[in-house]
Scaffold this active site. Structure first.
Site, PDB file in Angstrom:
ATOM      1  CG  ASP A 293      11.586  -8.224  -4.608  1.00  0.00           C
ATOM      2  OD1 ASP A 293      10.579  -7.685  -5.127  1.00  0.00           O
ATOM      3  OD2 ASP A 293      11.497  -9.192  -3.832  1.00  0.00           O
TER       4      ASP A 293
ATOM      5  CB  CYS B 268       9.422  -7.060  -1.843  1.00  0.00           C
ATOM      6  SG  CYS B 268       8.756  -7.142  -0.175  1.00  0.00           S
TER       7      CYS B 268
ATOM      8  CB  THR C 291       4.471  -9.816   1.291  1.00  0.00           C
ATOM      9  OG1 THR C 291       5.839  -9.800   1.756  1.00  0.00           O
ATOM     10  CG2 THR C 291       4.113 -11.201   0.778  1.00  0.00           C
TER      11      THR C 291
ATOM     12  CG  HIS D  45      -0.279   9.159  15.263  1.00  0.00           C
ATOM     13  ND1 HIS D  45      -1.271   8.489  15.933  1.00  0.00           N
ATOM     14  CD2 HIS D  45      -0.735  10.415  15.044  1.00  0.00           C
ATOM     15  CE1 HIS D  45      -2.305   9.315  16.111  1.00  0.00           C
ATOM     16  NE2 HIS D  45      -2.005  10.492  15.568  1.00  0.00           N
TER      17      HIS D  45
ATOM     18  CG  HIS E 216       2.542  11.503  17.821  1.00  0.00           C
ATOM     19  ND1 HIS E 216       1.941  10.329  18.213  1.00  0.00           N
ATOM     20  CD2 HIS E 216       1.540  12.398  17.614  1.00  0.00           C
ATOM     21  CE1 HIS E 216       0.630  10.484  18.214  1.00  0.00           C
ATOM     22  NE2 HIS E 216       0.356  11.739  17.861  1.00  0.00           N
TER      23      HIS E 216
HETATM   24  C1  RB5 Z   1      10.075 -12.907  -3.681  1.00  0.00           C
HETATM   25  O1  RB5 Z   1       9.572 -14.103  -4.166  1.00  0.00           O
HETATM   26  C2  RB5 Z   1       9.378 -12.538  -2.372  1.00  0.00           C
HETATM   27  O2  RB5 Z   1       9.753 -13.431  -1.367  1.00  0.00           O
HETATM   28  C3  RB5 Z   1       9.721 -11.121  -1.980  1.00  0.00           C
HETATM   29  O3  RB5 Z   1       9.347 -10.267  -3.004  1.00  0.00           O
HETATM   30  C4  RB5 Z   1       9.018 -10.553  -0.764  1.00  0.00           C
HETATM   31  O4  RB5 Z   1       7.648 -10.799  -0.819  1.00  0.00           O
HETATM   32  C5  RB5 Z   1       9.593 -10.865   0.545  1.00  0.00           C
HETATM   33  O5  RB5 Z   1       9.110 -10.388   1.576  1.00  0.00           O
END
Ligand code: RB5
Length: 153
Positions: A8, A65, A67, A98, A133
């Protein structure tokens, strides 16, 4: 090996870094976007990459993304996808060895480009160990079918 990559807006710059890495090692890849830092919804890109990997056309996916969490949650909804969020190479190794993970997710607001490259390298260069596994992965596939049936009752 063919790799599907996507991000994203929050992951765009790290995705570009990973794309250059794949190019440098002559790894065949397709970039499913996004192509700028304009705001985008991560489930849309997770869907495109998951479909590409789930269909068997691509060996692995890499989704980035902010996180790595949203991409991982979304990708794991797709049948046959085992997406693993990794922030260090040790987890990347065992996600493959695994868990037979077929998509790697990372958080661009969590890790830097150097670490991300090491994680990608480990993920792409580790084989699934099979053996005990395989049975566990079959049980995950069974859970997927059970959950689908429950949802349709
Ligand atoms: C975007 O602001 C953020 O929410 C997205 O990139 C991501 O971290 C969601 O899990």
């Amino acid at each position: 090996m063919k790799v599907a990559i996507g991000s994203d807006h929050a992951g765009y710059s790290l995705k570009e870094h990973v794309r250059q890495q794949l190019k440098k090692i002559n790894c065949e890849y397709k970039d499913f976007g996004v192509y700028s830092e304009d705001r985008a919804d991560y489930p849309d890109i997770a869907f495109s990459v998951s479909k590409a990997v789930g269909s068997g056309e691509f060996s692995y996916g890499i989704l980035i993304c902010g996180t790595g969490i949203g991409m991982s949650i979304a990708a794991n909804k797709y049948k046959g996808i085992r997406a693993a969020l990794c922030s260090e190479p040790y987890s990347a190794r065992y996600a493959r060895e695994h868990n037979g993970a077929n998509i790697l997710t990372m958080g661009a607001r969590v890790i830097g480009p150097g670490l991300a490259s090491n994680i990608v390298e480990q993920f792409l260069n580790t084989s699934f160990a099979g053996g005990r596994h395989s049975n566990r992965i079959k049980k995950i596939a069974d859970l997927e079918s059970i959950a689908q049936n429950i949802n349709t009752v």
